[in-house]
Write a protein that holds these residues in place. Structure first.
Motif, PDB file in Angstrom:
ATOM      1  N   VAL A  19       0.879  -1.170   0.000  1.00  0.00           N
ATOM      2  CA  VAL A  19       0.000   0.000   0.000  1.00  0.00           C
ATOM      3  C   VAL A  19       0.916   1.220   0.000  1.00  0.00           C
ATOM      4  CG1 VAL A  19      -1.796  -1.209   1.313  1.00  0.00           C
ATOM      5  CG2 VAL A  19      -0.092   0.158   2.537  1.00  0.00           C
ATOM      6  N   HIS A  20       0.354   2.384  -0.298  1.00  0.00           N
ATOM      7  CA  HIS A  20       1.181   3.584  -0.193  1.00  0.00           C
ATOM      8  C   HIS A  20       0.379   4.716   0.432  1.00  0.00           C
ATOM      9  CE1 HIS A  20      -0.837   4.519  -4.050  1.00  0.00           C
ATOM     10  NE2 HIS A  20      -0.698   5.784  -3.687  1.00  0.00           N
ATOM     11  N   ALA A  41      -0.815  -2.943   6.710  1.00  0.00           N
ATOM     12  CA  ALA A  41      -2.105  -2.250   6.648  1.00  0.00           C
ATOM     13  C   ALA A  41      -3.212  -3.130   7.207  1.00  0.00           C
ATOM     14  CB  ALA A  41      -2.412  -1.845   5.213  1.00  0.00           C
ATOM     15  N   LEU A  42      -3.192  -4.412   6.851  1.00  0.00           N
ATOM     16  CA  LEU A  42      -4.228  -5.315   7.348  1.00  0.00           C
ATOM     17  C   LEU A  42      -4.094  -5.533   8.854  1.00  0.00           C
ATOM     18  CD1 LEU A  42      -4.392  -7.978   4.490  1.00  0.00           C
ATOM     19  CD2 LEU A  42      -5.799  -5.939   4.822  1.00  0.00           C
ATOM     20  N   ALA A  43      -2.870  -5.512   9.360  1.00  0.00           N
ATOM     21  CA  ALA A  43      -2.670  -5.648  10.806  1.00  0.00           C
ATOM     22  C   ALA A  43      -3.232  -4.435  11.541  1.00  0.00           C
ATOM     23  CB  ALA A  43      -1.183  -5.824  11.120  1.00  0.00           C
ATOM     24  N   VAL A  54      -3.585   5.532   3.776  1.00  0.00           N
ATOM     25  CA  VAL A  54      -2.924   4.717   2.759  1.00  0.00           C
ATOM     26  C   VAL A  54      -3.983   4.094   1.855  1.00  0.00           C
ATOM     27  CG1 VAL A  54      -0.994   4.217   4.286  1.00  0.00           C
ATOM     28  CG2 VAL A  54      -2.903   2.604   4.166  1.00  0.00           C
ATOM     29  N   ARG A  55      -3.542   3.674   0.679  1.00  0.00           N
ATOM     30  CA  ARG A  55      -4.430   2.983  -0.243  1.00  0.00           C
ATOM     31  C   ARG A  55      -3.690   1.804  -0.851  1.00  0.00           C
ATOM     32  NH1 ARG A  55      -6.165   4.559  -5.949  1.00  0.00           N
ATOM     33  NH2 ARG A  55      -5.850   2.309  -6.065  1.00  0.00           N
TER      34      ARG A  55
END
Length: 247
Positions: free
Chosen positions: A128-129, A142-144, A161-162
């Motif tokens: 992701v950024h 990101a998922l964490a 972030v995306r």
């Protein structure tokens, strides 16, 4: 899948050796346990409206909902492993029969299988950024974060972030232009596991003199293909490897 069809595909690959490129879709990854998107009854879009939950508009207007569904739909994909179809394409590349793989998939399984040249025309799930500072993070981070907060943020600047995937409403990435150039350099496109109904990636199947299709269901391009094999990617491509003495 008749032996004569397998032999015909092997002969076509041999005749275009070094001037062929593969184009893959969701059908190659279903054998790794990843659901496809459009199959009647089982496709992901039968239960989730992607424009409502997984589009650019959803990301900006309803970020909590976007990330909830994104994690639900794509989180399990991170643990998926390549199957015989992915491994066969890597072997075909290593042996010089194809120059690379253009994929509509975001699962990264071609790289896990050993493919070296992969054009990911819909992006990928690896990272992701940050939309503010541009910093890149592993998707797993990101998922964490989503286990603690509803929207993942950049640890440096606090920006949102995306995912580095092509969402509905996004422009196509540079990888698509690179894929077009790869097709223009080729005399054969080998389609594997794609319904050829998603634009603009499906247009690539119509831009070379020769076309071969391996798919469980008919596609709009079957009529112009040199060879059409109805079957799974793993069994079919493994049989092609044996015919080419690569197995």
């Amino acid at each position: 899948m008749a032996d004569t069809d397998v032999r015909s595909l092997a002969e076509l690959l041999a005749a275009n050796k070094g001037h062929a490129v593969a184009l893959t879709g969701a059908g190659i990854s279903t054998e790794s346990g990843i659901p496809d998107f459009r199959s009647p009854g089982t496709g992901l879009w039968n239960r989730i409206d992607p424009m409502e939950y997984l589009s650019v508009d959803a990301l900006y207007a309803r970020p909590e909902t976007f990330w909830q569904y994104f994690a639900e739909v794509f989180g399990p994909t991170l643990a998926a492993q390549p199957n015989a179809g992915h491994l066969a394409l890597a072997k075909l590349e290593a042996a010089g029969f194809i120059t690379g793989v253009i994929t509509q998939n975001i699962d990264g399984l071609h790289q896990k299988a050993g493919s070296r040249t992969v054009y990911e025309v819909h992006g990928h799930l690896r990272t992701v950024h940050c939309q503010s500072c541009g910093r890149t993070y592993p998707m797993s981070e990101a998922l964490a974060q989503l286990k603690k907060e509803p929207i993942p943020h950049c640890s440096e600047c606090g920006g949102r972030v995306r995912p580095d995937v092509v969402l509905f409403g996004d422009m196509m990435p540079a990888a698509f232009s690179q894929a077009v150039a790869a097709v223009e350099r080729s005399s054969l496109v080998l389609v594997v596991g794609s319904s050829l109904t998603v634009s603009p990636a499906n247009s690539l199947a119509f831009q070379t003199p020769h076309l071969a299709i391996v798919n469980r269901e008919p596609t709009p391009a079957d009529g112009r293909a040199d060879v059409v094999l109805s079957g799974g990617a793993g069994d079919t491509l493994s049989a092609v490897l044996r015919e080419l003495n690569l197995a």
